[in-house]
Design an enzyme around this catalytic site. Structure first.
Site, PDB file in Angstrom:
ATOM      1  N   GLU A   1      56.381  18.325  46.886  1.00 53.21           N
ATOM      2  CA  GLU A   1      57.025  17.137  47.429  1.00 53.21           C
ATOM      3  C   GLU A   1      56.209  15.872  47.157  1.00 53.21           C
ATOM      4  OE1 GLU A   1      59.879  17.039  51.109  1.00 53.21           O
ATOM      5  OE2 GLU A   1      57.813  16.794  51.820  1.00 53.21           O
ATOM      6  N   LYS A  39      69.456  15.233  52.034  1.00 51.72           N
ATOM      7  CA  LYS A  39      69.718  15.077  53.463  1.00 51.72           C
ATOM      8  C   LYS A  39      70.969  14.235  53.703  1.00 51.72           C
ATOM      9  CE  LYS A  39      64.967  15.445  55.219  1.00 51.72           C
ATOM     10  NZ  LYS A  39      63.880  14.709  55.918  1.00 51.72           N
ATOM     11  N   HIS A  47      49.755  43.041  40.659  1.00 54.85           N
ATOM     12  CA  HIS A  47      50.626  44.089  40.140  1.00 54.85           C
ATOM     13  C   HIS A  47      52.052  43.608  39.926  1.00 54.85           C
ATOM     14  CE1 HIS A  47      47.642  47.332  40.724  1.00 54.85           C
ATOM     15  NE2 HIS A  47      47.220  46.558  41.707  1.00 54.85           N
TER      16      HIS A  47
END
Length: 427
Positions: free
Chosen positions: A268, A400, A289
């Site tokens: 951000e 938003k 792994h």
């Protein structure tokens, strides 16, 4: 905190000591800008003052009003991740949870598992208008009512001076804590935003802030004197040479949430103007792994950040007569973890793949404070060197506004753009 940047040099991306020395002149200029911002408490830069400007007394005073079995932080992004990172890292008799998603199945399952009569809720939003946070809080409040719990006796509000949450707190005389001025949410872990849950869990706030202050004292005009600046400068220099991904791999299960916190901080803050570095979350030794194959033998476009405490609890590995495994007997899980860490580091270096080692002494309050502050300083320095607006998040704000418009919260052009989605369905 200590930063070993030796394996970031002379790898596939071509960063050498001479280039790093040249960069140090720019670090000095960037440090001057950062210090001016700190001195004037400018937006964003004020976050790096928190070790000295955060007063833990009000936080402890509010926390002392509760003796719960669990603490639930209701927030999203930086309003929850800092608290979750600290409480996940440190052992406590009080269980800590973060309600930081609006997935209805997950929210319902979490609330069903909690004894709400023994839970203190901290709802966190600077603006007091964050849709996801307020929606979840309304759901929590309703669940408390349904359980016969007086939510006003179990709720703390952490917010700014104005907004819906401030009005709610005033109306019901709820205990409140202040979100500090000039501190973006993702930089707020070392403030009441991140420290209230830690206080409820009985953690030493003074030690957390002292660890951060130790790192603040190291900030200077040279990357060779500050672990945070060394890490930020190397990350920037490698990104400029093609390290588009920063894979953050803590070698402590208790620091797994730290990688999530780091991902928001890095993405951000630095993802602007076509620039930035994509954070990838991994966990040593688990992801040796599952991901190490790519980091060692895939595209040479990554920095791997290896993080570990040098002192941990240990457990002996029992002796065995199984053929080929007798070498494990007499050693310990700590020995194995250390060997895995050093082997991964060497494996990457042998393939010319850049990596950095970040170390703290222990995963305790002081060590967590050091790690949080040093990586914040690294992020701010990277932003200065890259000339991006580190403390804004316009792309997040776009989403938003679109979501709010879709829910009928106002007229927003961003919501209208959702209707223009291109479709190509395959069934």
């Amino acid at each position: 905190m200590r930063a070993d940047i030796g394996n970031a040099l002379d790898g596939a991306l071509g960063l050498d000591r001479a280039a790093l020395d040249d960069l140090d002149d720019r670090v000095a200029d960037a440090h001057d800008r950062i210090e001016r911002g700190r001195r004037d408490a400018e937006h964003g830069y004020a976050a790096l003052n928190l070790p000295s400007t955060c007063d833990p007394a009000p936080i402890r005073r509010v926390a002392a009003g509760f003796d719960p079995e669990s603490v639930l932080t209701v927030g999203i992004g930086g309003s929850a991740l800092g608290a979750a990172t600290i409480t996940d890292a440190l052992d406590s008799p009080v269980d800590a949870y973060a309600l930081d998603n609006v997935d209805p199945a997950w929210v319902t399952a979490l609330l069903d598992d909690l004894d709400l009569a023994e839970t203190v809720v901290n709802v966190v939003s600077r603006s007091g208008t964050t849709a996801e946070t307020l929606a979840n809080f309304l759901v929590v409040r309703d669940a408390m009512d349904a359980a016969g719990v007086d939510w006003t006796e179990r709720t703390v509000v952490t917010t700014g001076p104005d907004g819906n949450l401030r009005e709610l707190a005033d109306r019901h005389d709820l205990p409140t804590l202040a979100v500090p001025d000039g501190v973006p949410g993702r930089f707020s872990a070392l403030s009441p935003v991140g420290l209230f849950a830690a206080a409820v869990c009985g953690h030493d706030l003074d030690a957390l802030l002292a660890g951060a202050a130790d790192e603040a004292a190291k900030l200077s005009g040279s990357l060779t004197e500050s672990p945070g600046y060394a890490y930020g400068a190397v990350s920037y220099a490698l990104a400029e040479r093609g390290a588009a991904t920063n894979a953050v791999m803590p070698y402590a299960e208790s620091l797994e949430r730290f990688a999530e916190w780091f991902a928001q901080l890095w993405a951000e803050s630095l993802g602007k103007d076509g620039r930035g570095q994509t954070p990838a979350r991994a966990l040593g030794v688990t992801d040796q792994h599952s991901q190490l194959q790519l980091y060692r033998a895939g595209p040479a476009d990554k920095l791997v950040t290896l993080i570990r405490p040098t002192e941990t609890a240990d457990r002996e590995i029992p002796a065995t007569d199984l053929e080929g495994l007798d070498y494990l007997g007499g050693s310990s899980l700590g020995d194995l973890l250390d060997a895995e860490f050093r082997a991964t580091e060497a494996s990457l270096a042998a393939a010319g793949r850049e990596n950095v080692r970040l170390e703290i002494d222990r995963v305790d309050e002081r060590g967590v404070g050091e790690l949080l502050y040093a990586t914040e300083a690294a992020c701010v320095l990277y932003g200065e060197l890259a000339d991006v607006e580190t403390f804004t998040q316009p792309a997040v704000e776009w989403g938003k506004r679109a979501a709010r418009g879709l829910l009928g919260g106002g007229e927003f052009a961003e919501a209208d753009a959702v209707a223009d989605k291109r479709r190509l369905d395959v069934e």
